[in-house]
Design a protein around this motif. Structure first.
Motif, PDB file in Angstrom:
ATOM      1  N   ARG A 127     -15.125  12.433  -2.759  1.00 33.88           N
ATOM      2  CA  ARG A 127     -14.232  12.651  -1.511  1.00 33.88           C
ATOM      3  C   ARG A 127     -12.905  12.807  -1.825  1.00 33.88           C
ATOM      4  NH1 ARG A 127     -15.668  11.245   3.893  1.00 33.88           N
ATOM      5  NH2 ARG A 127     -17.813  10.577   3.948  1.00 33.88           N
ATOM      6  N   GLN A 128     -12.475  12.430  -2.732  1.00 38.51           N
ATOM      7  CA  GLN A 128     -10.914  12.669  -3.242  1.00 38.51           C
ATOM      8  C   GLN A 128     -10.808  13.637  -4.205  1.00 38.51           C
ATOM      9  OE1 GLN A 128      -8.807   8.317  -3.301  1.00 38.51           O
ATOM     10  NE2 GLN A 128     -11.106   8.047  -3.601  1.00 38.51           N
ATOM     11  N   ILE A 129     -11.798  14.038  -4.858  1.00 34.77           N
ATOM     12  CA  ILE A 129     -11.674  15.305  -5.760  1.00 34.77           C
ATOM     13  C   ILE A 129     -11.873  16.489  -5.122  1.00 34.77           C
ATOM     14  CG2 ILE A 129     -13.020  16.422  -7.603  1.00 34.77           C
ATOM     15  CD1 ILE A 129     -13.771  13.717  -8.629  1.00 34.77           C
ATOM     16  N   LYS A 130     -12.837  16.667  -3.975  1.00 28.22           N
ATOM     17  CA  LYS A 130     -12.781  17.838  -3.373  1.00 28.22           C
ATOM     18  C   LYS A 130     -12.969  17.536  -1.902  1.00 28.22           C
ATOM     19  CE  LYS A 130     -16.988  19.565  -3.252  1.00 28.22           C
ATOM     20  NZ  LYS A 130     -18.192  20.400  -3.741  1.00 28.22           N
TER      21      LYS A 130
ATOM     22  N   PHE B   4       0.801  -1.227   0.125  1.00 25.54           N
ATOM     23  CA  PHE B   4       0.073  -0.042  -0.076  1.00 25.54           C
ATOM     24  C   PHE B   4       0.946   1.406  -0.115  1.00 25.54           C
ATOM     25  CE2 PHE B   4      -3.461  -2.660   2.190  1.00 25.54           C
ATOM     26  CZ  PHE B   4      -4.282  -2.917   1.000  1.00 25.54           C
ATOM     27  N   LEU B   5       1.884   1.167   0.818  1.00 22.48           N
ATOM     28  CA  LEU B   5       2.664   2.452   0.850  1.00 22.48           C
ATOM     29  C   LEU B   5       3.458   2.628  -0.446  1.00 22.48           C
ATOM     30  CD1 LEU B   5       4.132   2.183   4.557  1.00 22.48           C
ATOM     31  CD2 LEU B   5       2.512   3.895   3.927  1.00 22.48           C
ATOM     32  N   ALA B   6       3.639   1.702  -1.184  1.00 26.74           N
ATOM     33  CA  ALA B   6       4.487   1.941  -2.471  1.00 26.74           C
ATOM     34  C   ALA B   6       3.354   2.387  -3.610  1.00 26.74           C
ATOM     35  CB  ALA B   6       5.032   0.580  -2.950  1.00 26.74           C
ATOM     36  N   THR B   7       2.106   2.316  -3.384  1.00 26.14           N
ATOM     37  CA  THR B   7       1.121   2.898  -4.211  1.00 26.14           C
ATOM     38  C   THR B   7       1.232   4.206  -4.645  1.00 26.14           C
ATOM     39  OG1 THR B   7      -0.624   1.102  -3.373  1.00 26.14           O
ATOM     40  CG2 THR B   7      -1.468   3.155  -4.782  1.00 26.14           C
ATOM     41  N   PRO B   8       1.439   4.826  -5.896  1.00 24.29           N
ATOM     42  CA  PRO B   8       1.542   6.154  -6.542  1.00 24.29           C
ATOM     43  C   PRO B   8       0.236   6.820  -6.083  1.00 24.29           C
ATOM     44  CG  PRO B   8       2.121   4.612  -8.179  1.00 24.29           C
ATOM     45  CD  PRO B   8       1.536   3.667  -7.102  1.00 24.29           C
ATOM     46  N   ALA B   9       0.278   8.058  -5.565  1.00 23.63           N
ATOM     47  CA  ALA B   9      -0.960   8.739  -5.014  1.00 23.63           C
ATOM     48  C   ALA B   9      -2.000   8.850  -6.393  1.00 23.63           C
ATOM     49  CB  ALA B   9      -0.709   9.910  -4.552  1.00 23.63           C
ATOM     50  N   LEU B  10      -3.224   8.682  -6.178  1.00 27.03           N
ATOM     51  CA  LEU B  10      -4.286   8.868  -7.524  1.00 27.03           C
ATOM     52  C   LEU B  10      -4.131  10.430  -8.074  1.00 27.03           C
ATOM     53  CD1 LEU B  10      -7.452   7.067  -5.882  1.00 27.03           C
ATOM     54  CD2 LEU B  10      -6.322   6.607  -8.137  1.00 27.03           C
ATOM     55  N   THR B  11      -3.829  10.532  -9.299  1.00 23.86           N
ATOM     56  CA  THR B  11      -3.810  12.079  -9.737  1.00 23.86           C
ATOM     57  C   THR B  11      -5.344  12.747  -9.822  1.00 23.86           C
ATOM     58  OG1 THR B  11      -3.956  11.342 -12.026  1.00 23.86           O
ATOM     59  CG2 THR B  11      -2.005  11.536 -10.825  1.00 23.86           C
ATOM     60  N   LYS B  12      -5.184  13.901  -9.854  1.00 18.03           N
ATOM     61  CA  LYS B  12      -6.613  14.595 -10.072  1.00 18.03           C
ATOM     62  C   LYS B  12      -7.244  14.104 -11.307  1.00 18.03           C
ATOM     63  CE  LYS B  12      -9.499  17.860  -8.746  1.00 18.03           C
ATOM     64  NZ  LYS B  12      -9.318  19.325  -8.531  1.00 18.03           N
ATOM     65  N   GLU B  13      -6.328  13.947 -12.494  1.00 22.86           N
ATOM     66  CA  GLU B  13      -6.848  13.381 -13.727  1.00 22.86           C
ATOM     67  C   GLU B  13      -7.540  12.214 -13.722  1.00 22.86           C
ATOM     68  OE1 GLU B  13      -5.152  13.295 -18.452  1.00 22.86           O
ATOM     69  OE2 GLU B  13      -3.878  12.957 -16.706  1.00 22.86           O
ATOM     70  N   GLU B  14      -6.915  11.204 -12.915  1.00 22.48           N
ATOM     71  CA  GLU B  14      -7.751   9.926 -12.749  1.00 22.48           C
ATOM     72  C   GLU B  14      -8.983  10.033 -12.174  1.00 22.48           C
ATOM     73  OE1 GLU B  14      -4.610   6.442 -11.649  1.00 22.48           O
ATOM     74  OE2 GLU B  14      -3.795   8.168 -10.641  1.00 22.48           O
ATOM     75  N   LEU B  15      -9.081  10.648 -11.039  1.00 26.05           N
ATOM     76  CA  LEU B  15     -10.167  11.004 -10.584  1.00 26.05           C
ATOM     77  C   LEU B  15     -11.296  11.383 -11.071  1.00 26.05           C
ATOM     78  CD1 LEU B  15      -8.654  11.843  -6.928  1.00 26.05           C
ATOM     79  CD2 LEU B  15     -10.067   9.759  -7.544  1.00 26.05           C
ATOM     80  N   THR B  16     -10.916  12.700 -11.836  1.00 28.01           N
ATOM     81  CA  THR B  16     -11.965  13.667 -12.708  1.00 28.01           C
ATOM     82  C   THR B  16     -12.322  12.814 -13.777  1.00 28.01           C
ATOM     83  OG1 THR B  16     -10.093  14.708 -13.726  1.00 28.01           O
ATOM     84  CG2 THR B  16     -11.163  15.773 -11.760  1.00 28.01           C
ATOM     85  N   ASN B  17     -11.618  12.226 -14.447  1.00 24.86           N
ATOM     86  CA  ASN B  17     -12.003  11.145 -15.660  1.00 24.86           C
ATOM     87  C   ASN B  17     -13.063  10.164 -15.340  1.00 24.86           C
ATOM     88  OD1 ASN B  17     -10.128  12.770 -17.281  1.00 24.86           O
ATOM     89  ND2 ASN B  17      -8.771  11.261 -17.366  1.00 24.86           N
TER      90      ASN B  17
END
Length: 396
Positions: free
Chosen positions: A387-390, A16-29
């Motif tokens: 929740r992760q977008i705003k 889990f700690l090695a997981t790249p953070a979700l990007t705004k682009e991933e979430l909004t798409n």
């Protein structure tokens, strides 16, 4: 005093700690893909509602009679918050009139699921737009829920006649229904709603969660003494296994109750439940329908339970101290699970009546909604993205 449960060490901490953070682009798409399906389904359902789960990956259309109808209206409110497009509000407002009619006429409401129905449809509508019909409907729903209160056992009875010994029970799902009562106390100033909610939550934490931090689906109380009798299941694989969605209800229900009570003594109970869930995830980190299964291709996943658990971990984040090492693990677990849902479990080939999220399970024992879409999975997936977008004010 809050009971103590086992808190397992993380078995996937480094992953889990090695997981790249979700990007705004991933979430909004991902959210934009949800909107495409919501738009099609608005035309498909019109002023009616989707059945709880798909049949052949297509939602049947029903009247406002199921315990799950609030999830669709909740999706409309999420779409409205994200886009500010009035078409979502207009349909949600028409849904509110349907919910007001339903509660005024007490249509199919002899159960505890008033929170699922009215928090997402009407409390949300009132919070967002100050719709007075929404407020009226939600308060009537809170009154209806209070009719299920069992003073002797200090719980809200799930189903069945209150004078029926075989129905003297509650289920872990109700942790998501009682926020309706906290809200009712806030808007009326009448504390008897919140008092019942707190007492039910206390009873639930005392009995429906096992010492190893797994959860029963159902807990029966003794109708003579009001004390504990035994745990069982109507949804999980067995009475002593942990139904994945039930575990997720606990992971989300605990922080929602902390939001209202501010009682952080329940943080360790949450950690026990969350760690138990995370430690039993398969390779792609989307749980099977029961946590007794960790690697069984013959069994179905429950993507809805994964989405619920993510919402719970995101809600709990505010109550975990920055120096707590588990805080980062939960944050990155949310990134990992959400990305897995986005990449492997969502519908990007939209047709009217389709679900947003594939591979859910309603009821394995009855064969209903097994490896299908379900409307609460669609809702919680959208909520998890929101929740992760705003910064988002929950409808609960």
């Amino acid at each position: 005093m809050v009971r103590t449960v086992n808190i397992e060490p993380f078995t996937k901490e480094q992953e889990f700690l090695a997981t790249p953070a979700l990007t705004k682009e991933e979430l909004t798409n991902a959210f934009e893909e949800c909107l495409k399906q919501v738009n099609l389904n608005m035309e498909y359902f019109k002023d009616r509602f989707p059945y709880s789960c798909t049949k052949g990956l297509k939602y049947p259309i029903i009247d406002n009679i199921e315990w799950t109808d609030g999830f669709w209206t909740g999706m409309l409110w999420l779409a409205y918050e994200y886009t500010n497009d009035k078409k979502y509000k207009e349909l949600a407002d028409r849904n509110i009139e349907s919910f007001l009619h339903r509660v005024e006429n007490r249509i199919e409401l002899d159960h505890h699921d008033l929170g699922f129905l009215y928090s997402l449809s009407c409390v949300s509508g009132y919070k967002l737009t100050k719709n007075e019909h929404a407020k009226k409907a939600a308060l009537l729903a809170a009154d209806k829920l209070m009719e299920r209160w069992q003073e002797k056992g200090q719980f809200l009875q799930a189903w069945g006649p209150k004078d029926s010994p075989e129905h003297y029970r509650f289920i872990i799902d109700c942790m998501l229904n009682i926020p309706l009562l906290y809200w009712a106390s806030e808007v009326t100033g009448d504390n008897h709603y919140a008092d019942a909610a707190t007492k039910h939550f206390t009873t639930s934490c005392k009995y429906v969660i096992r010492d190893d931090a797994s959860a029963y689906h159902t807990f029966y109380m003794d109708p003579v003494t009001g004390g504990p009798s035994h745990g069982a299941t109507r949804q999980g694989y067995s009475d002593d296994s942990s139904w994945a969605r039930g575990q997720a209800w606990g992971i989300y229900g605990i922080p929602l109750n902390i939001r209202y009570t501010k009682n952080t003594e329940y943080v360790d109970l949450y950690k026990g439940m969350a760690n138990y869930f995370l430690n039993r995830l398969p390779e792609d980190n989307i749980c099977y329908w029961d946590l007794i299964f960790t690697d069984d291709p013959e069994q179905s996943r429950d993507s809805s339970a994964a989405a619920i658990a993510v919402c719970g971990m995101l809600e709990m984040d505010q109550w975990l101290k920055e120096e707590d090492p588990s805080k980062k693990v939960y944050q990155k677990a949310c990134d990992n699970i959400t990305r897995s849902l986005i990449q492997n479990y969502t519908n990007n080939d939209h047709k009217p009546g389709d679900p947003i999220l594939y591979h859910g399970v309603y009821s394995w024992h009855s064969g209903k909604g097994v490896d299908e879409g379900n409307i609460w999975g669609d809702y919680y997936y959208m909520e998890a993205l929101m929740r992760q977008i705003k910064q988002w004010d929950p409808y609960w």
